[in-house]
Design a protein around this motif. Structure first.
Motif, PDB file in Angstrom:
ATOM      1  N   LEU A  16     -75.115 -27.049 -59.885  1.00  0.00           N
ATOM      2  CA  LEU A  16     -75.592 -27.806 -61.053  1.00  0.00           C
ATOM      3  C   LEU A  16     -75.670 -26.937 -62.302  1.00  0.00           C
ATOM      4  O   LEU A  16     -75.915 -27.446 -63.394  1.00  0.00           O
ATOM      5  N   GLN A  39     -75.036 -24.967 -65.523  1.00  0.00           N
ATOM      6  CA  GLN A  39     -74.069 -25.027 -66.616  1.00  0.00           C
ATOM      7  C   GLN A  39     -73.769 -23.609 -67.111  1.00  0.00           C
ATOM      8  O   GLN A  39     -74.407 -22.653 -66.700  1.00  0.00           O
ATOM      9  N   SER A  53     -83.220 -33.615 -63.037  1.00  0.00           N
ATOM     10  CA  SER A  53     -81.801 -33.277 -63.046  1.00  0.00           C
ATOM     11  C   SER A  53     -80.975 -34.557 -63.157  1.00  0.00           C
ATOM     12  O   SER A  53     -81.245 -35.538 -62.472  1.00  0.00           O
ATOM     13  N   GLU A  82     -77.754 -34.827 -62.391  1.00  0.00           N
ATOM     14  CA  GLU A  82     -76.819 -34.966 -61.271  1.00  0.00           C
ATOM     15  C   GLU A  82     -77.505 -34.996 -59.914  1.00  0.00           C
ATOM     16  O   GLU A  82     -76.912 -35.440 -58.930  1.00  0.00           O
ATOM     17  N   GLU A  83     -78.711 -34.475 -59.846  1.00  0.00           N
ATOM     18  CA  GLU A  83     -79.417 -34.420 -58.561  1.00  0.00           C
ATOM     19  C   GLU A  83     -80.786 -35.061 -58.757  1.00  0.00           C
ATOM     20  O   GLU A  83     -81.772 -34.398 -59.073  1.00  0.00           O
TER      21      GLU A  83
END
Ligand code: FAD
Length: 350
Positions: A295, A297, A309, A311-312
């Motif tokens: 995750l 960046q 988060s 994405e999670e």
């Protein structure tokens, strides 16, 4: 499945404790894993003279105000003592020292690889701070320089540099405070990339927090506002910095061009011998335990919506700085993000 907790909190500093206060109130099953040997988080590693920017009543975690300090602004040891007593007061059973080496997805949420074996939870709060990830900019020929270099994360007392020629690099509060006290015992030069921004004498952490709150409120309401300048990076005129100004030494110079074996070459070609360089150049989030989740960046952060988060969605990040909530890297500021984080977790687990 009883060993699968609702929430695993990674990090038992101020951010981890603030979240745990609300987790406890929400009645969730959680554990707090912390890599230190005792309470205090990053404050255990702060230099001896470090004081808070704000009076105790403006430096409190949720529930229990920090006791007033005889010195006005609490010192490092008073903050550590407050965090220790806060854990005791709320029965927060922080497991120490436990190192979390990795976090992986599993069928019921996450499995954490720790120094005391695997642990599982449905949700994770990462509250690991920044102190473990000091940032040093790169300068030409740095490898040639054979003298001492440390980061402010390792700095303790000015006496370690007595009588030496020292460059203090960095225009924030760490640089200003360390330079100010070193200037009493060493031949210190303060190097800043841009001229430092000094706040008015009557502006302290309390005022900065009020301004951050105004900005936060406006952002919530979709308004754009023009609050007075003053971010947490601007220099608060704490007593040692004021004293350096009164002695007429609080002057910064532009960066040098390159290192030499025994010092630096300035942009005008002149050279200086230097015994030590202290990098007061900030920190990056300490997120190496999240590498496996893929995750991170390029800037070393995780994309978040608030603290969650993107994405999670069962992972929250709390306390790292404005990117995880306005003023969230401060004792009082983290309360707001801890509260909303736990409210989101309660909803997500329901
Ligand atoms: P930390 O305090 O760093 O706690 C994180 C914890 O997680 C640590 O115990 C660490 O050991 C642990 N950890 C990390 N990684 C792992 C892992 N993988 N496994 C297990 N454990 C792990 N704040 C204020 O509120 N007021 C101020 O006046 C103030 N003044 C400051 C002045 C200066 C010069 C500086 C540099 C900072 C100041 N701060 C102030 C900020 C404050 O020091 C930090 O922002 C704060 O300590 C962050 O809290 P945290 O809980 O997020 O992280």
């Amino acid at each position: 499945m009883s060993d699968v907790l609702d929430v695993m909190v990674i990090g038992g500093g101020q951010a981890g404790l603030a979240c745990s206060y609300f987790l406890r109130r929400a009645g969730l099953r959680f554990a707090i894993l912390d890599g230190e040997r005792s309470a205090g988080g990053a404050w255990l590693h702060a230099w001896d003279s470090l004081h808070l920017f704000s009076p105790a009543q403006w430096s409190s975690l949720p529930g229990w105000p920090m006791p007033a300090s005889d010195e006005g602004y609490p010192n490092r040891d008073e903050v550590i003592d407050y965090l220790r007593r806060y854990e005791e007061r709320y029965g927060l059973d922080v497991e120490r020292p436990v190192e979390v080496d990795g976090v992986a997805r599993s069928s019921d949420g996450f499995t954490l690889a720790t120094s005391r074996g695997p642990r599982r939870a449905r949700a994770v709060i990462s509250a690991t701070g920044t102190w473990r990830h000091p940032f040093r900019p790169k300068y030409p020929d740095q490898h040639l320089f054979a003298r001492r270099q440390i980061h402010s994360a390792q700095y303790r007392i000015p006496a370690d540099f007595a009588g030496q020629r020292v460059l203090v690099v960095g225009g924030g509060n760490s640089g200003a405070q360390i330079f100010a006290e070193l200037s009493l015992v060493a031949d210190a030069t303060w190097v800043t990339a841009t001229p430092p921004t000094f706040l008015p004498d009557d502006v302290d952490g309390r005022v900065l927090f009020e301004r951050a709150t105004e900005r936060w409120r406006a952002a919530q309401e979709g308004r754009s506002i023009d609050v007075p300048t003053g971010g947490f990076g601007d220099i608060v005129m704490v007593p040692p910095v004021k004293d350096a100004r009164e002695r007429g030494v609080l002057n910064a110079v532009a960066p040098f061009a390159r290192f030499t074996e025994h010092g630096v070459t300035w942009r005008d070609g002149s050279q200086s011998h230097v015994d030590a360089v202290i990098w007061c150049t900030g920190f990056r989030p300490a997120l190496s335990h999240l590498v496996q989740l893929d995750l991170l960046q390029e800037d070393g952060r995780v994309a978040t919506n608030g603290t969650r988060s993107v994405e999670e969605p069962m992972l929250w990040l709390v306390g790292y700085g404005d990117w995880t909530g306005s003023a969230s890297a401060t004792l009082i500021g983290v309360m707001r993000t801890a509260r909303t984080t736990v409210a989101e977790i309660v909803e997500a687990l329901a």
